[in-house]
Design a protein around this motif. Structure first.
Motif, short mmCIF file in Angstrom:
data_model
loop_
_atom_site.label_atom_id
_atom_site.label_comp_id
_atom_site.label_asym_id
_atom_site.label_seq_id
_atom_site.Cartn_x
_atom_site.Cartn_y
_atom_site.Cartn_z
N ASN A 140 0.81 -1.22 0.00
CA ASN A 140 0.00 0.00 0.00
C ASN A 140 0.84 1.27 0.00
OD1 ASN A 140 -2.48 -1.31 0.03
ND2 ASN A 140 -2.42 -1.53 2.26
N SER A 141 2.13 1.12 -0.13
CA SER A 141 3.08 2.25 -0.07
C SER A 141 2.92 3.03 1.23
CB SER A 141 2.89 3.18 -1.27
OG SER A 141 3.11 2.48 -2.47
N GLY A 142 2.60 2.31 2.29
CA GLY A 142 2.44 2.94 3.60
C GLY A 142 3.66 2.70 4.47
N THR A 143 3.55 3.13 5.69
CA THR A 143 4.64 2.94 6.63
C THR A 143 4.39 1.69 7.47
OG1 THR A 143 3.58 4.33 8.28
CG2 THR A 143 5.10 5.41 6.77
N TYR A 144 5.46 1.08 7.93
CA TYR A 144 5.39 -0.11 8.77
C TYR A 144 5.56 0.32 10.22
CZ TYR A 144 7.14 -4.28 11.14
OH TYR A 144 7.34 -5.30 12.02
N SER A 145 4.57 0.01 11.05
CA SER A 145 4.63 0.35 12.46
C SER A 145 4.73 -0.94 13.28
CB SER A 145 3.38 1.13 12.87
OG SER A 145 3.37 1.31 14.27
N PHE A 146 5.87 -1.14 13.92
CA PHE A 146 6.10 -2.36 14.69
C PHE A 146 5.11 -2.48 15.85
CE2 PHE A 146 8.10 -4.55 18.27
CZ PHE A 146 8.37 -5.77 17.69
N VAL A 147 4.88 -1.40 16.56
CA VAL A 147 4.01 -1.43 17.75
C VAL A 147 2.56 -1.72 17.36
CG1 VAL A 147 3.16 -0.10 19.70
CG2 VAL A 147 5.54 0.11 19.01
N THR A 148 2.06 -1.03 16.36
CA THR A 148 0.68 -1.24 15.92
C THR A 148 0.47 -2.67 15.41
OG1 THR A 148 0.54 1.08 15.29
CG2 THR A 148 -1.14 -0.41 14.39
N THR A 149 1.41 -3.15 14.62
CA THR A 149 1.32 -4.51 14.10
C THR A 149 1.39 -5.53 15.22
OG1 THR A 149 2.43 -3.72 12.11
CG2 THR A 149 2.27 -6.08 12.39
N THR A 150 2.21 -5.30 16.22
CA THR A 150 2.31 -6.22 17.35
C THR A 150 1.01 -6.27 18.14
OG1 THR A 150 4.69 -5.80 17.55
CG2 THR A 150 3.57 -6.70 19.48
N VAL A 151 0.43 -5.12 18.42
CA VAL A 151 -0.82 -5.08 19.19
C VAL A 151 -1.94 -5.78 18.43
CG1 VAL A 151 -2.59 -3.53 20.09
CG2 VAL A 151 -0.19 -3.02 20.48
N VAL A 152 -2.07 -5.48 17.15
CA VAL A 152 -3.15 -6.09 16.35
C VAL A 152 -2.96 -7.60 16.24
CG1 VAL A 152 -4.16 -6.18 14.03
CG2 VAL A 152 -3.66 -3.98 15.10
N SER A 153 -1.74 -8.05 16.02
CA SER A 153 -1.51 -9.49 15.86
C SER A 153 -1.72 -10.24 17.17
CB SER A 153 -0.11 -9.76 15.30
OG SER A 153 0.88 -9.32 16.20
N LEU A 154 -1.35 -9.66 18.30
CA LEU A 154 -1.57 -10.33 19.59
C LEU A 154 -3.05 -10.34 19.97
CD1 LEU A 154 1.54 -9.23 21.66
CD2 LEU A 154 1.13 -11.38 20.47
N ILE A 155 -3.77 -9.29 19.63
CA ILE A 155 -5.23 -9.29 19.87
C ILE A 155 -5.89 -10.37 19.01
CG2 ILE A 155 -7.33 -7.95 19.49
CD1 ILE A 155 -5.78 -5.49 20.42
N ALA A 156 -5.44 -10.50 17.77
CA ALA A 156 -5.98 -11.55 16.90
C ALA A 156 -5.66 -12.93 17.46
CB ALA A 156 -5.42 -11.40 15.49
#
Length: 62
Positions: free
Chosen positions: A25-41
């Motif tokens: 998506n030509s976006g930025t990669y956020s480690f913290v956001t991705t970690t929170v979303v993946s652990l909630i999933a």
């Protein structure tokens, strides 16, 4: 031990999906956001796994 493995793999696969999704998506990669979303999933998957198991019925012997 099984719950830890689910959280570990949800973390790893979440990071991979987050990085590739951000790149596509030509976006930025956020480690913290991705970690929170993946652990909630991962927690939601564990909850669904515990709720979805049917109760064993007792057999009545005649």
């Amino acid at each position: 031990m099984g719950k830890l493995i689910v959280l570990f793999w949800s973390f790893i696969l979440g990071q991979v999906v987050g990085y590739i999704g951000g790149a596509l998506n030509s976006g930025t990669y956020s480690f913290v956001t991705t970690t929170v979303v993946s652990l909630i999933a991962g927690v939601l998957i564990m909850i669904i796994g515990n709720v979805a198991i049917p109760n064993e019925t007792k057999k009545v012997s005649k």
